[in-house]
Design an enzyme around this catalytic site. Structure first.
Site, PDB file in Angstrom:
ATOM      1  N   LYS A  87       0.852  -1.199   0.000  1.00 49.01           N
ATOM      2  CA  LYS A  87       0.000   0.000   0.000  1.00 49.01           C
ATOM      3  C   LYS A  87       0.889   1.251   0.000  1.00 49.01           C
ATOM      4  CE  LYS A  87      -4.455  -1.277   0.829  1.00 49.01           C
ATOM      5  NZ  LYS A  87      -4.373  -2.685   0.750  1.00 49.01           N
ATOM      6  N   ILE A  88       0.349   2.310  -0.574  1.00 51.03           N
ATOM      7  CA  ILE A  88       1.095   3.576  -0.531  1.00 51.03           C
ATOM      8  C   ILE A  88       0.922   4.192   0.858  1.00 51.03           C
ATOM      9  CG2 ILE A  88       1.195   5.924  -1.474  1.00 51.03           C
ATOM     10  CD1 ILE A  88       0.532   4.740  -4.171  1.00 51.03           C
ATOM     11  N   HIS A 105      13.081  -1.887  -2.949  1.00 52.59           N
ATOM     12  CA  HIS A 105      12.371  -2.041  -4.227  1.00 52.59           C
ATOM     13  C   HIS A 105      13.224  -2.860  -5.191  1.00 52.59           C
ATOM     14  CE1 HIS A 105       9.586  -1.081  -7.421  1.00 52.59           C
ATOM     15  NE2 HIS A 105      10.634  -0.823  -8.190  1.00 52.59           N
TER      16      HIS A 105
HETATM   17  C1  GRF Z   1      10.514  -7.712  -2.487  1.00 52.60           C
HETATM   18  O1  GRF Z   1      10.982  -8.029  -3.775  1.00 52.60           O
HETATM   19  C2  GRF Z   1      10.632  -6.236  -2.218  1.00 52.60           C
HETATM   20  O2  GRF Z   1      11.679  -5.633  -2.884  1.00 52.60           O
HETATM   21  C3  GRF Z   1       9.334  -5.704  -2.764  1.00 52.60           C
HETATM   22  O3  GRF Z   1       8.387  -6.685  -2.449  1.00 52.60           O
HETATM   23  C4  GRF Z   1       9.024  -7.954  -2.370  1.00 52.60           C
HETATM   24  C5  GRF Z   1       8.641  -8.552  -1.044  1.00 52.60           C
HETATM   25  O4  GRF Z   1       9.088  -9.878  -0.907  1.00 52.60           O
HETATM   26  N1  GRF Z   1       9.045  -4.402  -2.223  1.00 52.60           N
HETATM   27  P1  GRF Z   1       8.992 -10.581   0.506  1.00 52.60           P
HETATM   28  O5  GRF Z   1       7.551 -10.449   0.974  1.00 52.60           O
HETATM   29  O6  GRF Z   1       9.936  -9.917   1.427  1.00 52.60           O
HETATM   30  O7  GRF Z   1       9.350 -12.010   0.246  1.00 52.60           O
END
Ligand code: GRF
Length: 213
Positions: A87-88, A105
């Site tokens: 969510k933002i 990210h």
């Molecule tokens: C990760 O790739 C992160 O960079 C992105 O969402 C994914 C989450 O993966 N924001 P997890 O739930 O930590 O396995």
């Protein structure tokens, strides 16, 4: 020695959260994961929290941001760690916790904010891919960048392989940034990242050899 109170926000798998919890020992006793928050009552991350005795708040409110605001009021954390939180985060929270919310990210921002990064990287036949850890602002995947982990991409990788490589980079670089923040090596000042008392003019980028993943 001051201990930083951290909370983790997640929406799904929670593998980054699990990695951070498991690597807590290397951050010594400078941080404490006091609680977690999710907007998804079916998230796998919930069982990870339970297994590690971390209190998890599950929002089933249509207005998730109200629950999130109350959660943050309750814990008043020094650091909010977004780990796959889909969510933002609303502007009022971003402003109240300026310099205290970080996100990871799966792309080399500013390339590919938002979803479907693996698809985009492969479609564009990019030579490099990676992961970005940044402070958040009110624009999606846009805040000041702290650290990027980067790898070269072999030919003919599948999306699943790229995802797996990306996760391995995430597991390496997120704990590093948290360690820096725990030790006050990284801060945010006037929307600029300060690293070892100097403003970072460009993100710290670490090229990782595929063999090291
Ligand atoms: C990760 O790739 C992160 O960079 C992105 O969402 C994914 C989450 O993966 N924001 P997890 O739930 O930590 O396995």
């Amino acid at each position: 020695m001051s201990v930083k109170k951290c909370v983790i926000l997640f929406s799904g798998q929670g593998s980054n959260m699990e990695n951070l919890i498991k690597k807590k020992a290397i951050i010594q006793s400078k941080i404490s994961y006091v609680a977690a928050f999710t907007d998804n009552s079916e998230a796998n991350g919930i069982s990870i929290c339970k297994a590690h005795n971390i209190s998890v708040h599950i929002s089933d409110n249509e207005n998730v941001n109200l629950d999130l605001t109350n959660f943050l009021r309750l814990y008043n954390p020094d650091l909010v760690i977004l780990a796959g939180y889909m969510k933002i985060v609303p502007e009022n929270i971003v402003n109240d916790f300026k310099g205290k919310i970080i996100n990871i990210h799966p792309s080399l921002l500013p390339k590919y904010p938002g979803l479907n990064t693996y698809e985009k990287v492969l479609k564009n036949k990019d030579k490099y891919h990676g992961v970005t850890v940044h402070f958040i602002n009110s624009i999606l995947d846009n805040g000041p960048i702290i650290l990027q982990g980067k790898v070269s991409i072999a030919n003919n990788l599948t999306q699943a392989e790229l995802k797996s490589i990306t996760h391995k980079i995430e597991y390496k670089i997120y704990p590093i940034v948290i360690q820096w923040i725990a030790n006050d090596i990284v801060t945010l000042n006037n929307n600029k990242v300060v690293f070892k008392n100097k403003i970072l003019e460009s993100p710290i980028t670490h090229l990782i050899e595929n063999e090291d993943l």
